[in-house]
Design a protein around this motif. Structure first.
Motif, PDB file in Angstrom:
ATOM      1  N   SER A  86       0.841  -1.206   0.000  1.00 26.94           N
ATOM      2  CA  SER A  86       0.000   0.000   0.000  1.00 26.94           C
ATOM      3  C   SER A  86       0.876   1.257   0.000  1.00 26.94           C
ATOM      4  O   SER A  86       0.555   2.248  -0.671  1.00 26.94           O
ATOM      5  N   GLY A  87       1.992   1.234   0.709  1.00 29.83           N
ATOM      6  CA  GLY A  87       2.939   2.354   0.680  1.00 29.83           C
ATOM      7  C   GLY A  87       3.515   2.554  -0.709  1.00 29.83           C
ATOM      8  O   GLY A  87       3.655   3.685  -1.180  1.00 29.83           O
ATOM      9  N   HIS A  88       3.818   1.457  -1.373  1.00 28.28           N
ATOM     10  CA  HIS A  88       4.342   1.516  -2.742  1.00 28.28           C
ATOM     11  C   HIS A  88       3.306   2.148  -3.669  1.00 28.28           C
ATOM     12  O   HIS A  88       3.628   2.998  -4.499  1.00 28.28           O
ATOM     13  N   LYS A 117       1.593   6.911  -6.788  1.00 29.85           N
ATOM     14  CA  LYS A 117       0.645   7.978  -7.123  1.00 29.85           C
ATOM     15  C   LYS A 117       1.273   9.355  -6.913  1.00 29.85           C
ATOM     16  O   LYS A 117       1.095  10.270  -7.720  1.00 29.85           O
ATOM     17  N   LYS A 118       2.013   9.499  -5.806  1.00 28.33           N
ATOM     18  CA  LYS A 118       2.671  10.765  -5.526  1.00 28.33           C
ATOM     19  C   LYS A 118       3.708  11.076  -6.604  1.00 28.33           C
ATOM     20  O   LYS A 118       3.784  12.213  -7.086  1.00 28.33           O
ATOM     21  N   ALA A 119       4.480  10.076  -6.996  1.00 31.95           N
ATOM     22  CA  ALA A 119       5.496  10.277  -8.037  1.00 31.95           C
ATOM     23  C   ALA A 119       4.841  10.686  -9.352  1.00 31.95           C
ATOM     24  O   ALA A 119       5.348  11.563 -10.062  1.00 31.95           O
ATOM     25  N   ASP A 120       3.710  10.079  -9.675  1.00 30.52           N
ATOM     26  CA  ASP A 120       3.001  10.441 -10.912  1.00 30.52           C
ATOM     27  C   ASP A 120       2.483  11.875 -10.845  1.00 30.52           C
ATOM     28  O   ASP A 120       2.583  12.624 -11.823  1.00 30.52           O
ATOM     29  N   ARG A 145      13.248   7.181  -5.673  1.00 29.39           N
ATOM     30  CA  ARG A 145      14.172   6.286  -4.957  1.00 29.39           C
ATOM     31  C   ARG A 145      13.408   5.418  -3.956  1.00 29.39           C
ATOM     32  O   ARG A 145      13.667   4.221  -3.832  1.00 29.39           O
ATOM     33  N   ARG A 146      12.466   6.015  -3.266  1.00 32.25           N
ATOM     34  CA  ARG A 146      11.664   5.259  -2.294  1.00 32.25           C
ATOM     35  C   ARG A 146      10.802   4.205  -2.986  1.00 32.25           C
ATOM     36  O   ARG A 146      10.678   3.080  -2.505  1.00 32.25           O
ATOM     37  N   ALA A 181      13.035   1.420  -4.053  1.00 28.48           N
ATOM     38  CA  ALA A 181      13.504   0.628  -2.905  1.00 28.48           C
ATOM     39  C   ALA A 181      12.408  -0.321  -2.440  1.00 28.48           C
ATOM     40  O   ALA A 181      12.676  -1.494  -2.147  1.00 28.48           O
ATOM     41  N   LEU A 182      11.180   0.172  -2.370  1.00 30.47           N
ATOM     42  CA  LEU A 182      10.076  -0.709  -1.972  1.00 30.47           C
ATOM     43  C   LEU A 182       9.874  -1.822  -2.995  1.00 30.47           C
ATOM     44  O   LEU A 182       9.700  -2.980  -2.639  1.00 30.47           O
ATOM     45  N   GLU A 183       9.904  -1.440  -4.256  1.00 33.92           N
ATOM     46  CA  GLU A 183       9.611  -2.386  -5.333  1.00 33.92           C
ATOM     47  C   GLU A 183      10.697  -3.446  -5.494  1.00 33.92           C
ATOM     48  O   GLU A 183      10.401  -4.618  -5.711  1.00 33.92           O
ATOM     49  N   ASN A 184      11.959  -3.041  -5.371  1.00 32.62           N
ATOM     50  CA  ASN A 184      13.057  -3.952  -5.696  1.00 32.62           C
ATOM     51  C   ASN A 184      13.799  -4.526  -4.499  1.00 32.62           C
ATOM     52  O   ASN A 184      14.568  -5.465  -4.657  1.00 32.62           O
ATOM     53  N   VAL A 185      13.598  -3.965  -3.309  1.00 31.85           N
ATOM     54  CA  VAL A 185      14.342  -4.455  -2.148  1.00 31.85           C
ATOM     55  C   VAL A 185      13.400  -4.947  -1.047  1.00 31.85           C
ATOM     56  O   VAL A 185      13.430  -6.118  -0.659  1.00 31.85           O
ATOM     57  N   THR A 186      12.564  -4.064  -0.551  1.00 28.57           N
ATOM     58  CA  THR A 186      11.774  -4.368   0.640  1.00 28.57           C
ATOM     59  C   THR A 186      10.735  -5.453   0.383  1.00 28.57           C
ATOM     60  O   THR A 186      10.685  -6.451   1.123  1.00 28.57           O
TER      61      THR A 186
END
Length: 183
Positions: free
Chosen positions: A23-25, A30-33, A163-164, A167-172
């Motif tokens: 949900s954070g991702h 949405k914020k990035a868009d 970056r966040r 990080a969520l998509e590829n690491v966390t």
């Protein structure tokens, strides 16, 4: 993964973590868009403002030359007068998707307009036209300054947000999924 014991309690904990991370991702995406859309709008506005400002600046300085021709060299009379500002610049804040962007505004101080007697011998209308054209040019400069500082701030915020998201998509999320698969 070996530091997490494979119990049902840990499975529930990590499922909740995965759901929160997803949900954070989604929210950060949405914020990035939204930031990207605003970034493009600012880029377009900056290009348009610069294009129109070139013509306005040329017109203002040509008007100054015409006034000097009609009224003589009045720059020294202006410099000798009292130098109280009639216009000031104020800074405000605009909020776009949680990012605070600086906005500059012009406001009148209410100081008396000096140099009203300039051009009494000749060229008074030309001097008034110069005053008006440079006022328009000042408005354009303030708009451009506001747009460019907001553009830079928005660029930095976009980098951090992307970056966040990455990080969520590829690491966390993959780490959490790995722990869940282990359990």
């Amino acid at each position: 993964m070996s530091e997490v014991p494979p119990t049902r309690m840990n499975e529930q904990v990590f499922k909740a973590k995965k759901k929160a991370a997803q949900s954070g991702h989604r929210l950060l995406k949405k914020k990035a868009d939204a930031l990207k859309v605003k970034f493009r709008d600012y880029a377009k506005s900056i290009a348009e403002t610069k294009a129109s400002m070139a013509g306005d600046a040329a017109s203002a300085f040509f008007s100054l030359t015409q006034a000097e021709y009609a009224a003589g060299n009045f720059k020294q009379k202006v410099a000798e007068g009292s130098l109280t500002a009639r216009v000031r610049v104020g800074a405000g804040i605009d909020n776009v998707a949680g990012v605070k962007l600086p906005v500059f505004t012009k406001y009148e101080t209410g100081a008396a307009a000096d140099h009203q007697s300039l051009g009494l011998a000749g060229g008074g209308k030309k001097i008034a036209a110069v005053r008006e054209k440079f006022s328009v040019l000042l408005d354009m400069l303030l708009k451009l300054a506001s747009l460019q500082t907001s553009f830079q701030t928005l660029d930095e915020a976009m980098k951090v947000t992307n970056r966040r998201v990455n990080a969520l998509e590829n690491v966390t999320i993959p780490k959490i999924e790995g722990v869940l698969n282990y359990i």
